[in-house]
Design a protein around this motif. Structure first.
Motif, PDB file in Angstrom:
ATOM      1  N   ASP A  69      26.908  29.084  50.878  1.00  0.00           N
ATOM      2  CA  ASP A  69      27.310  27.564  50.857  1.00  0.00           C
ATOM      3  C   ASP A  69      28.604  27.143  50.174  1.00  0.00           C
ATOM      4  O   ASP A  69      28.937  26.237  50.449  1.00  0.00           O
ATOM      5  N   ARG A 128      25.166  32.013  42.290  1.00  0.00           N
ATOM      6  CA  ARG A 128      26.630  31.181  42.885  1.00  0.00           C
ATOM      7  C   ARG A 128      27.036  30.412  41.517  1.00  0.00           C
ATOM      8  O   ARG A 128      28.160  30.605  41.293  1.00  0.00           O
ATOM      9  N   SER A 129      26.130  29.595  40.714  1.00  0.00           N
ATOM     10  CA  SER A 129      26.373  29.059  39.781  1.00  0.00           C
ATOM     11  C   SER A 129      27.187  29.714  38.614  1.00  0.00           C
ATOM     12  O   SER A 129      27.835  29.081  37.789  1.00  0.00           O
ATOM     13  N   LEU A 130      26.591  30.967  38.254  1.00  0.00           N
ATOM     14  CA  LEU A 130      27.256  31.805  37.437  1.00  0.00           C
ATOM     15  C   LEU A 130      28.358  32.482  37.824  1.00  0.00           C
ATOM     16  O   LEU A 130      28.891  33.672  37.251  1.00  0.00           O
ATOM     17  N   TYR A 160      18.202  38.890  52.233  1.00  0.00           N
ATOM     18  CA  TYR A 160      18.342  37.341  52.618  1.00  0.00           C
ATOM     19  C   TYR A 160      19.459  36.601  52.547  1.00  0.00           C
ATOM     20  O   TYR A 160      19.526  35.549  52.816  1.00  0.00           O
ATOM     21  N   TRP A 161      20.510  37.128  52.336  1.00  0.00           N
ATOM     22  CA  TRP A 161      21.663  36.583  51.766  1.00  0.00           C
ATOM     23  C   TRP A 161      22.280  36.006  52.999  1.00  0.00           C
ATOM     24  O   TRP A 161      23.222  36.591  53.666  1.00  0.00           O
ATOM     25  N   LEU A 179      17.911  40.186  42.381  1.00  0.00           N
ATOM     26  CA  LEU A 179      18.558  39.549  43.348  1.00  0.00           C
ATOM     27  C   LEU A 179      17.782  39.573  44.798  1.00  0.00           C
ATOM     28  O   LEU A 179      18.008  39.077  45.627  1.00  0.00           O
ATOM     29  N   ASP A 180      16.606  40.210  44.456  1.00  0.00           N
ATOM     30  CA  ASP A 180      15.440  40.300  45.551  1.00  0.00           C
ATOM     31  C   ASP A 180      14.162  40.000  44.836  1.00  0.00           C
ATOM     32  O   ASP A 180      13.217  40.486  44.910  1.00  0.00           O
ATOM     33  N   PRO A 181      14.069  38.727  44.742  1.00  0.00           N
ATOM     34  CA  PRO A 181      12.856  38.088  44.057  1.00  0.00           C
ATOM     35  C   PRO A 181      11.440  38.405  44.835  1.00  0.00           C
ATOM     36  O   PRO A 181      10.556  38.341  44.379  1.00  0.00           O
ATOM     37  N   LYS A 194      13.270  32.527  45.906  1.00  0.00           N
ATOM     38  CA  LYS A 194      15.023  33.153  46.310  1.00  0.00           C
ATOM     39  C   LYS A 194      15.963  32.174  46.469  1.00  0.00           C
ATOM     40  O   LYS A 194      17.039  32.605  46.006  1.00  0.00           O
ATOM     41  N   ASP A 195      15.767  30.766  46.856  1.00  0.00           N
ATOM     42  CA  ASP A 195      16.774  29.907  47.131  1.00  0.00           C
ATOM     43  C   ASP A 195      17.446  29.707  45.722  1.00  0.00           C
ATOM     44  O   ASP A 195      18.555  29.465  45.479  1.00  0.00           O
ATOM     45  N   PHE A 248      32.492  30.066  34.982  1.00  0.00           N
ATOM     46  CA  PHE A 248      31.782  30.977  35.744  1.00  0.00           C
ATOM     47  C   PHE A 248      32.385  31.340  36.840  1.00  0.00           C
ATOM     48  O   PHE A 248      32.014  31.021  38.041  1.00  0.00           O
ATOM     49  N   ASN A 249      33.389  31.690  36.749  1.00  0.00           N
ATOM     50  CA  ASN A 249      34.357  32.140  37.959  1.00  0.00           C
ATOM     51  C   ASN A 249      35.070  33.637  37.708  1.00  0.00           C
ATOM     52  O   ASN A 249      35.648  33.647  36.642  1.00  0.00           O
ATOM     53  N   PHE A 270      14.028  47.328  52.005  1.00  0.00           N
ATOM     54  CA  PHE A 270      14.901  46.138  51.412  1.00  0.00           C
ATOM     55  C   PHE A 270      15.306  45.580  52.602  1.00  0.00           C
ATOM     56  O   PHE A 270      15.985  46.000  53.600  1.00  0.00           O
ATOM     57  N   GLY A 313      29.746  27.354  47.432  1.00  0.00           N
ATOM     58  CA  GLY A 313      29.862  26.777  46.141  1.00  0.00           C
ATOM     59  C   GLY A 313      30.052  25.525  45.929  1.00  0.00           C
ATOM     60  O   GLY A 313      30.164  24.503  46.666  1.00  0.00           O
ATOM     61  N   VAL A 314      30.016  25.072  44.679  1.00  0.00           N
ATOM     62  CA  VAL A 314      30.082  23.773  44.167  1.00  0.00           C
ATOM     63  C   VAL A 314      31.722  23.615  44.159  1.00  0.00           C
ATOM     64  O   VAL A 314      32.502  24.122  43.402  1.00  0.00           O
ATOM     65  N   HIS A 322      22.798  32.346  53.900  1.00  0.00           N
ATOM     66  CA  HIS A 322      23.484  31.282  53.806  1.00  0.00           C
ATOM     67  C   HIS A 322      24.760  31.450  52.689  1.00  0.00           C
ATOM     68  O   HIS A 322      24.480  31.650  51.385  1.00  0.00           O
ATOM     69  N   ILE A 338      17.426  31.230  42.888  1.00  0.00           N
ATOM     70  CA  ILE A 338      18.063  32.240  42.262  1.00  0.00           C
ATOM     71  C   ILE A 338      19.354  32.723  43.047  1.00  0.00           C
ATOM     72  O   ILE A 338      20.425  32.778  42.254  1.00  0.00           O
ATOM     73  N   GLU A 339      19.407  32.543  44.370  1.00  0.00           N
ATOM     74  CA  GLU A 339      20.709  32.259  45.090  1.00  0.00           C
ATOM     75  C   GLU A 339      21.745  31.308  44.485  1.00  0.00           C
ATOM     76  O   GLU A 339      22.941  31.602  44.269  1.00  0.00           O
TER      77      GLU A 339
END
Lengths: 606, 226
Positions: A66, B155-157, A61-62, B117-119, B147-148, A332-333, A58, A68-69, A64, B150-151
């Motif tokens: 950002d 976040r949007s959810l 890749y997390w 979470l790991d496409p 992956k971007d 969605f929070n 494993f 959120g909006v 970044h 899904i990321e």
């Protein structure tokens, strides 16, 4: 040779993977939960982990974050609209008359039937004397002043049935005068973006029977009504304090359990934050003229500022969609919702004209997630007289007062030293960046209310030297319980367990006292709320609570920055389970946390 | 007010305006902004991303158009090789129970989506094996994608930890299942490892004609945990 190794290795892995999947299927079949599995060591070791590990290493890749909006509401011009003074509801005669069990007759006002519910407890003992009727329905409401050109939002709120006046409504009730509040649900299925047309009206702080408590799972659908029975009697009346005396008056229950400032709000399971944010909020005050205490009259009892000088304020931060101008809720929070506009009684940054005299302001944090620390721009002190709506033993002078969601503080503010023309601001200076809770930092002020000093007025009110002693805690402790509020893989747990609507987590015996310990891991702030009775804080991390928390409360902040900048890991409270039976919840009142199951229920049993 | 008057139309009730202010000098009124008035459908669409995903059956789908729009759904995030406490497999196992309890509705009007979470690792093939391993029935899709994307979707959810360090740890994002009735814009969520029967109940409570909780305390007392 090499190829063979790889091949056999692959085969081995596939075999392991198959064993693992078989294991999982067995788990599904056996219906084991995670805790049982861990206890059995089934999952941690064994073939499964190795097999899955082997599929590929494993690599996260997390990288970044950002952030959120972020929404920015349309700008507002501050201090254009006056602070809305809540309408006092007028008692009515309910048609049909309320009944002990669900009413067999449909309402003459809406045609709705009453929802299924248990019979009212102690109905004959406290037959209603005052009745109120409201209808939950959509109302077009302007949070912004006209001048900003922002269209109104459709809110859902309590509307007085007899007058059509909209919330926040205010029920002013009195001890000795039992109330029935009939609440019709006339909300539409179309929610305009958030909310649900099912409600359960909780009387926050109320010492009421379970069926009138408005618990999260006691909700009912649109086109039904429910009668909530509020006996307006002091705790202890059917148990250890059948009657007591103060100022020469003897009344049922413990006079030292006299309450003052309560509020009602929707409590629908999973949807409390959305429905309350949408406007389902009202005030409920209890006056104690029966014992000449908090009489609502400046010439009698404690002589606290009264009438037009006694003003409740609900603080609720909101966000408005910049493209539509409409009230926006982030569905969605999971952590907690913060708004960039401060509303007070439904208006963004209103003003209030004040006279050069004393006022009683009843401050309520209506959530969903923000904690406030109030200051006056003049630097003068608040005189705190009550915590969570209950009179303190004596007034406390404080330069600032902090409240978390659902907490209340009553303060006296004296404008008599001001000059006509002065502008004085009620400010929030507590920094909060996200739903975790405040940072504890005191930052540059945000002005919430502008007080405009406009003239003089007679002031018969006084600041009493003493207010009301605390109830006796010298009673046997039947049981001690511990409740640990935690976060696990992004989900909330209490004592390691998830909320289950079929599980009651504690069965305290009616008319007993217990000591509960609330604990929390670091990093988060949680205002923990207990239904049924007011409790007293015994200790904060082993030390006595600060003087302003010496009182009777129904919400206590635990965790990060619970007091000042201190993380309070452990809070012990003394509580009693008197007079009524049935199920009640205890939960985090960051309404977003509560909607994600940060809750447990207890049932008071005979 | 009689019943007809009351139910007729919305009472546009201004909140109280006492105070009777002498009118203050105020800035000149701004130009009335022209605010958008989206239809319900437009609003719904604006709330949920429509990114491209690939199912464990190898089919390319759009998140909003194909998976969410007009449907009742349960959504969780996971990854197939989530070891440690093996939360993901147990979560999947729990959702298998949910699928069983929902019965024939899954695939008709209720859909379950598990998004990796790991496409990079969880290709459609890997997901297919995983789904097969759990004997997942139709109506439940395992999803992968760029992956971007899904990321962003995660976040949007709202599957986010406010602590950036913890947010990087995927095991912090597997604990909650979201459920919603998209046409009614009713969305809520609970822990993935809630009792499967409870998850089914929460979903039913949201439905206009769904089963409702009893107003009486539960008959089956749980063990005292306090």
């Amino acid at each position: 040779m090499k190829i063979e190794i790889v091949t056999s290795g692959r085969k081995k892995k596939e075999k392991q993977a198959e064993r693992y999947m078989q294991e999982m299927r067995d788990i599904v079949k056996a219906g084991l939960n995670r805790r049982e599995l861990l206890r059995m060591g089934l999952v941690m070791g064994g073939a499964g982990a190795a097999a899955l590990q082997g599929l590929r290493n494993f690599k996260p890749y997390w990288a970044h974050a950002d952030g959120g909006v972020g929404f920015h509401s349309p700008p507002n011009t501050p201090f254009v609209d006056p602070l809305p003074i809540p309408f006092t509801m007028q008692p009515v005669t309910l048609n049909p008359a309320p009944t002990k069990g669900p009413n067999p007759v449909s309402s003459a006002v809406t045609g709705f039937r009453e929802t299924a519910r248990p019979d009212h407890q102690r109905w004959e003992q406290f037959l209603p004397v005052e009745m109120y009727e409201s209808v939950e329905k959509p109302v077009e409401h302007d949070f912004y002043p006209d001048i900003d050109g922002v269209p109104p939002s459709t809110i859902w709120t309590y509307v007085e049935a007899s007058t059509g006046r909209a919330g926040p409504l205010w029920i002013r009730s009195r001890y000795g005068k039992p109330v029935v509040h009939r609440v019709h649900n006339a909300l539409p299925p179309d929610n305009g973006g958030f909310g649900i047309n099912q409600t359960s009206t909780h009387l926050h702080g109320g010492h009421v029977a379970s069926e009138s408590d408005g618990g999260p799972t006691h909700f009912y659908d649109a086109n039904l009504f429910k009668d909530y029975h509020y006996p307006n009697v002091r705790a202890g009346f059917a148990s250890n304090v059948p009657e007591s005396t103060l100022n020469g008056r003897t009344v049922p229950g413990d006079v030292f359990e006299t309450q003052g400032f309560l509020w009602f709000h929707d409590h629908r399971f999973d949807f409390t934050s959305q429905n309350v944010y949408k406007g389902l909020v009202g005030f409920y005050t209890l006056f104690s003229d029966d014992i000449h205490l908090d009489t609502g009259d400046e010439t009698s009892g404690l002589r606290l500022p009264s009438g037009e000088f006694d003003i409740p304020m609900v603080f609720a931060d909101k966000t408005f969609d910049p493209s539509t101008g409409k009230l926006f809720f982030d569905l969605f929070n999971l952590d907690g919702v913060l708004g960039d506009k401060y509303s007070v009684n439904g208006k963004i940054q209103p003003y209030l004209e004040v006279k050069r005299r004393k006022y009683r302001f009843r401050l309520l944090d209506g959530g969903p997630s923000r904690v406030y620390e109030f200051f006056l721009s003049t630097g003068q002190s608040f005189i705190q007289i009550a915590n969570d709506g209950n009179l303190s033993p004596r007034p406390v002078f404080r330069r600032s007062v902090r409240i978390g969601v659902a907490e209340r503080i009553d303060v006296i503010v004296d404008f008599s030293d001001a000059t006509v023309g002065d502008r004085i601001y009620l400010q929030n200076r507590l920094e909060q960046l996200d739903g975790r809770g405040p940072t504890g930092k005191i930052v540059a002020p945000a002005d919430l209310v502008e007080f405009r000093v406009v003239g003089d007025a007679v002031d018969d009110s006084v600041v009493p030297v003493t207010l009301l002693d605390l109830p006796d805690r010298n009673v046997p402790i039947a049981k001690r319980r511990e409740w640990k509020f935690d976060r696990s893989n992004g989900a909330w747990v209490v004592n390691g367990a998830f909320f289950d609507p079929d599980v009651i987590s504690a069965f305290p015996k009616q008319n007993t006292a217990e000591i509960w310990t609330f604990t929390s891991g670091g990093g988060w702030y949680h205002p923990i709320h207990f239904h049924l009775e007011e409790f007293q804080i015994l200790s904060r991390d082993g030390a006595a609570p600060p003087v302003f928390e010496v009182g009777r409360k129904d919400v206590v902040g635990i965790g990060e920055n619970a007091i000042g900048n201190d993380n309070i890991g452990e809070t012990r409270v003394f509580l009693q389970f008197r007079d009524f039976l049935g199920d009640y919840p205890t939960h985090c009142h960051n309404t977003v946390h509560e909607d994600h199951a940060m809750m447990f229920r207890f049932e008071v049993v005979p | 007010m009689n019943r007809r008057q009351f139910l007729g139309g919305l009472a546009v009730a201004a909140l109280g305006s006492t105070g009777l202010a002498s009118v203050q000098t105020q800035p000149a009124p701004r130009d009335k902004k022209s605010f958008a008035e989206p239809t319900g459908e437009e609003r719904r669409r604006s709330r949920i991303l429509n990114i491209a995903l690939r199912t464990h059956e190898g089919k390319e789908v759009r998140f909003y158009d194909d998976l969410i729009r007009g449907k009742t759904v349960l959504i969780n995030f996971f990854y197939t090789h989530c070891v440690g406490e093996a939360l993901c497999p147990i979560t999947t196992a729990n959702l298998v129970k949910v699928q069983e309890l929902l019965g024939h509705r899954v695939g008709q009007d209720v859909f379950i989506y598990s998004i990796t979470l790991d496409p990079h690792h969880d290709t459609p093939d890997v997901l297919k094996k995983y789904a097969r391993g759990f004997r997942v029935k139709p109506g439940w899709l395992f999803l992968t994608g760029a992956k971007d994307d899904i990321e962003t979707l995660r976040r949007s959810l709202g599957i986010v930890d406010p602590d950036p360090a913890r947010d990087k740890d995927p095991s912090q994002h597997i604990g909650m299942v979201r459920y919603g009735i998209e046409p009614l814009e009713r969305w809520a969520s609970c822990p993935c490892l809630s009792d499967a029967a409870a998850i089914v109940k929460y979903l039913a409570w949201m439905e206009p004609e769904g089963k409702r909780p009893s107003p009486w305390p539960p008959k089956r007392p749980g063990a005292s945990k306090g």
